[in-house]
Design a protein around this motif. Structure first.
Motif, short mmCIF file in Angstrom:
data_model
loop_
_atom_site.label_atom_id
_atom_site.label_comp_id
_atom_site.label_asym_id
_atom_site.label_seq_id
_atom_site.Cartn_x
_atom_site.Cartn_y
_atom_site.Cartn_z
N UNK A 28 0.81 -1.22 0.00
CA UNK A 28 0.00 0.00 0.00
C UNK A 28 0.85 1.27 0.00
N UNK A 29 2.11 1.14 0.38
CA UNK A 29 3.01 2.31 0.41
C UNK A 29 3.68 2.58 -0.93
N UNK A 30 3.35 1.82 -1.97
CA UNK A 30 4.01 1.96 -3.27
C UNK A 30 3.83 3.37 -3.84
N UNK A 31 2.64 3.95 -3.71
CA UNK A 31 2.42 5.30 -4.23
C UNK A 31 3.31 6.32 -3.53
N UNK A 32 3.41 6.21 -2.22
CA UNK A 32 4.26 7.13 -1.47
C UNK A 32 5.72 6.97 -1.85
N UNK A 33 6.14 5.74 -2.02
CA UNK A 33 7.52 5.48 -2.43
C UNK A 33 7.79 6.09 -3.80
N UNK A 34 6.87 5.90 -4.73
CA UNK A 34 7.02 6.45 -6.08
C UNK A 34 7.02 7.98 -6.03
#
Length: 61
Positions: A28-34
């Motif tokens: 779920x943190x993929x967007x924040x990482x990107x």
């Protein structure tokens, strides 16, 4: 024209693949990482646009 279409398709495939890897690695943190990766580049940097494509692909993977 044909070369640009091929390049666009290759970029889309690359973006979708990286988005899938980010989703697998960060869930779920993929967007924040990107978003964090995007902030490390300027709009003039070619990678900035590619990362924007990855961010959009995250919606679908």
């Amino acid at each position: 024209m044909r070369r640009r279409l091929i390049d666009a398709l290759e970029d889309a495939i690359w973006a979708e693949g990286l988005a899938a890897e980010l989703r697998k690695a960060h869930g779920a943190e993929a967007e924040s990482y990107c978003d964090g990766l995007i902030q490390t580049h300027t709009r003039r940097d070619p990678e900035w646009e590619r990362l924007q494509d990855v961010r959009r692909a995250l919606r679908w993977v």
